[in-house]
Write a protein that holds these residues in place. Sequence first.
Motif, PDB file in Angstrom:
ATOM      1  N   ARG A  22      37.344 -40.929 -27.095  1.00  0.00           N
ATOM      2  CA  ARG A  22      38.734 -41.398 -27.082  1.00  0.00           C
ATOM      3  C   ARG A  22      39.586 -40.295 -27.714  1.00  0.00           C
ATOM      4  O   ARG A  22      39.187 -39.694 -28.711  1.00  0.00           O
ATOM      5  CB  ARG A  22      38.849 -42.697 -27.867  1.00  0.00           C
ATOM      6  CG  ARG A  22      40.207 -43.367 -27.731  1.00  0.00           C
ATOM      7  CD  ARG A  22      40.257 -44.712 -28.448  1.00  0.00           C
ATOM      8  NE  ARG A  22      39.328 -45.696 -27.977  1.00  0.00           N
ATOM      9  CZ  ARG A  22      39.493 -46.468 -26.894  1.00  0.00           C
ATOM     10  NH1 ARG A  22      40.561 -46.328 -26.145  1.00  0.00           N
ATOM     11  NH2 ARG A  22      38.591 -47.371 -26.569  1.00  0.00           N
ATOM     12  N   ARG A  23      40.753 -40.067 -27.118  1.00  0.00           N
ATOM     13  CA  ARG A  23      41.693 -39.074 -27.658  1.00  0.00           C
ATOM     14  C   ARG A  23      42.265 -39.605 -28.961  1.00  0.00           C
ATOM     15  O   ARG A  23      42.788 -40.709 -29.016  1.00  0.00           O
ATOM     16  CB  ARG A  23      42.810 -38.821 -26.646  1.00  0.00           C
ATOM     17  CG  ARG A  23      43.950 -37.910 -27.128  1.00  0.00           C
ATOM     18  CD  ARG A  23      43.430 -36.499 -27.323  1.00  0.00           C
ATOM     19  NE  ARG A  23      44.474 -35.509 -27.463  1.00  0.00           N
ATOM     20  CZ  ARG A  23      45.012 -35.109 -28.620  1.00  0.00           C
ATOM     21  NH1 ARG A  23      44.633 -35.684 -29.753  1.00  0.00           N
ATOM     22  NH2 ARG A  23      45.905 -34.169 -28.643  1.00  0.00           N
ATOM     23  N   ASN A  24      42.112 -38.825 -30.016  1.00  0.00           N
ATOM     24  CA  ASN A  24      42.671 -39.197 -31.314  1.00  0.00           C
ATOM     25  C   ASN A  24      44.196 -39.198 -31.253  1.00  0.00           C
ATOM     26  O   ASN A  24      44.789 -38.503 -30.413  1.00  0.00           O
ATOM     27  CB  ASN A  24      42.212 -38.214 -32.399  1.00  0.00           C
ATOM     28  CG  ASN A  24      40.738 -38.356 -32.717  1.00  0.00           C
ATOM     29  OD1 ASN A  24      40.202 -39.466 -32.693  1.00  0.00           O
ATOM     30  ND2 ASN A  24      40.091 -37.252 -33.008  1.00  0.00           N
ATOM     31  N   GLU A  56      40.070 -33.192 -31.390  1.00  0.00           N
ATOM     32  CA  GLU A  56      41.014 -34.137 -30.791  1.00  0.00           C
ATOM     33  C   GLU A  56      40.331 -35.407 -30.293  1.00  0.00           C
ATOM     34  O   GLU A  56      41.009 -36.366 -29.914  1.00  0.00           O
ATOM     35  CB  GLU A  56      41.741 -33.496 -29.596  1.00  0.00           C
ATOM     36  CG  GLU A  56      42.443 -32.206 -29.895  1.00  0.00           C
ATOM     37  CD  GLU A  56      41.544 -30.979 -29.672  1.00  0.00           C
ATOM     38  OE1 GLU A  56      42.073 -29.866 -29.701  1.00  0.00           O
ATOM     39  OE2 GLU A  56      40.320 -31.132 -29.493  1.00  0.00           O
ATOM     40  N   PHE A  57      38.996 -35.417 -30.276  1.00  0.00           N
ATOM     41  CA  PHE A  57      38.243 -36.517 -29.678  1.00  0.00           C
ATOM     42  C   PHE A  57      37.362 -37.236 -30.692  1.00  0.00           C
ATOM     43  O   PHE A  57      36.752 -36.593 -31.548  1.00  0.00           O
ATOM     44  CB  PHE A  57      37.351 -35.999 -28.548  1.00  0.00           C
ATOM     45  CG  PHE A  57      38.103 -35.357 -27.423  1.00  0.00           C
ATOM     46  CD1 PHE A  57      38.810 -36.133 -26.513  1.00  0.00           C
ATOM     47  CD2 PHE A  57      38.133 -33.988 -27.283  1.00  0.00           C
ATOM     48  CE1 PHE A  57      39.511 -35.542 -25.487  1.00  0.00           C
ATOM     49  CE2 PHE A  57      38.832 -33.387 -26.243  1.00  0.00           C
ATOM     50  CZ  PHE A  57      39.531 -34.171 -25.342  1.00  0.00           C
ATOM     51  N   ARG A  72      47.955 -38.200 -31.879  1.00  0.00           N
ATOM     52  CA  ARG A  72      48.522 -36.841 -32.014  1.00  0.00           C
ATOM     53  C   ARG A  72      49.156 -36.666 -33.365  1.00  0.00           C
ATOM     54  O   ARG A  72      49.616 -37.527 -33.989  1.00  0.00           O
ATOM     55  CB  ARG A  72      49.563 -36.615 -30.918  1.00  0.00           C
ATOM     56  CG  ARG A  72      48.899 -36.643 -29.568  1.00  0.00           C
ATOM     57  CD  ARG A  72      49.890 -36.445 -28.433  1.00  0.00           C
ATOM     58  NE  ARG A  72      49.202 -36.582 -27.172  1.00  0.00           N
ATOM     59  CZ  ARG A  72      48.505 -35.618 -26.592  1.00  0.00           C
ATOM     60  NH1 ARG A  72      48.428 -34.446 -27.123  1.00  0.00           N
ATOM     61  NH2 ARG A  72      47.895 -35.835 -25.457  1.00  0.00           N
ATOM     62  N   ALA A 132      38.091 -28.670 -22.627  1.00  0.00           N
ATOM     63  CA  ALA A 132      38.372 -29.699 -23.630  1.00  0.00           C
ATOM     64  C   ALA A 132      39.795 -29.628 -24.190  1.00  0.00           C
ATOM     65  O   ALA A 132      40.459 -30.670 -24.289  1.00  0.00           O
ATOM     66  CB  ALA A 132      37.333 -29.651 -24.755  1.00  0.00           C
ATOM     67  N   PRO A 133      40.337 -28.459 -24.537  1.00  0.00           N
ATOM     68  CA  PRO A 133      41.722 -28.442 -25.032  1.00  0.00           C
ATOM     69  C   PRO A 133      42.735 -28.896 -23.976  1.00  0.00           C
ATOM     70  O   PRO A 133      43.745 -29.525 -24.306  1.00  0.00           O
ATOM     71  CB  PRO A 133      41.962 -26.982 -25.419  1.00  0.00           C
ATOM     72  CG  PRO A 133      40.610 -26.371 -25.541  1.00  0.00           C
ATOM     73  CD  PRO A 133      39.713 -27.144 -24.631  1.00  0.00           C
ATOM     74  N   GLY A 155      35.581 -30.877 -29.704  1.00  0.00           N
ATOM     75  CA  GLY A 155      36.981 -30.800 -30.090  1.00  0.00           C
ATOM     76  C   GLY A 155      37.343 -31.859 -31.101  1.00  0.00           C
ATOM     77  O   GLY A 155      36.927 -33.016 -30.985  1.00  0.00           O
ATOM     78  N   TRP A 188      42.016 -31.086 -21.535  1.00  0.00           N
ATOM     79  CA  TRP A 188      41.844 -32.530 -21.425  1.00  0.00           C
ATOM     80  C   TRP A 188      42.554 -33.226 -22.578  1.00  0.00           C
ATOM     81  O   TRP A 188      43.202 -34.253 -22.383  1.00  0.00           O
ATOM     82  CB  TRP A 188      40.363 -32.886 -21.388  1.00  0.00           C
ATOM     83  CG  TRP A 188      39.674 -32.480 -20.114  1.00  0.00           C
ATOM     84  CD1 TRP A 188      40.248 -32.224 -18.910  1.00  0.00           C
ATOM     85  CD2 TRP A 188      38.271 -32.290 -19.921  1.00  0.00           C
ATOM     86  NE1 TRP A 188      39.283 -31.888 -17.982  1.00  0.00           N
ATOM     87  CE2 TRP A 188      38.069 -31.926 -18.575  1.00  0.00           C
ATOM     88  CE3 TRP A 188      37.169 -32.399 -20.761  1.00  0.00           C
ATOM     89  CZ2 TRP A 188      36.797 -31.663 -18.045  1.00  0.00           C
ATOM     90  CZ3 TRP A 188      35.913 -32.143 -20.231  1.00  0.00           C
ATOM     91  CH2 TRP A 188      35.726 -31.784 -18.892  1.00  0.00           C
ATOM     92  N   ALA A 189      42.460 -32.640 -23.768  1.00  0.00           N
ATOM     93  CA  ALA A 189      43.156 -33.211 -24.922  1.00  0.00           C
ATOM     94  C   ALA A 189      44.672 -33.189 -24.697  1.00  0.00           C
ATOM     95  O   ALA A 189      45.372 -34.127 -25.075  1.00  0.00           O
ATOM     96  CB  ALA A 189      42.794 -32.457 -26.192  1.00  0.00           C
TER      97      ALA A 189
END
Length: 168
Positions: free
Chosen positions: A164-166, A146-147, A168, A123-124, A144, A126-127
């Motif tokens: 969805r990726r939050n 981040e998601f 940054r 997961a990190p 995570g 992928w983020a």
Amino acid sequence: MSPAPFSRLDSAIARLTTLRLCLDWAAGEAAQRPGPVMEFGLGNGRSYDHLRQRLPGRDIYVFDRHVAAHPACVPPADRLWLGDFRSTAPAAVARFPGQVALIHGDVGSGEEAASQALSADLAPHWAGLLQAGGLLVSDQPIVGVEFASLALPGGESGRYFLARRNPR
């Protein structure tokens, strides 16, 4: 009379139906964004083949321990990353930081605890690969901060997961 329990065939059909719905929705979203697509877990190549048909001309990078796919579903050598995911994912982040529009994580092995642990380890990475707003379709629960989890576009809940990726 109570309904008959799901057979393994019924279970596979439900999982693949949900996967197709998720990939079709995610490919439609990713078509509106620049950046490559990544597939973690080539397997027999079905989902890679599906993505390349839904996103023609798009660079799709594929990760797996070894190639076991149908010959017609093997990506070009320059887009195939072989080795343990935990080794290849950091190298991918170094090459494509924050650039990826869509990741399909198909890392389940049938052993629930090991599959979820691998997904949590990835997961990190992928983020780190996904652009802000990029999509993750996974066969494992997505962990995570981040998601942001998304509702499935259809199918059976618990079979696949979307996020969805939050920013940054």
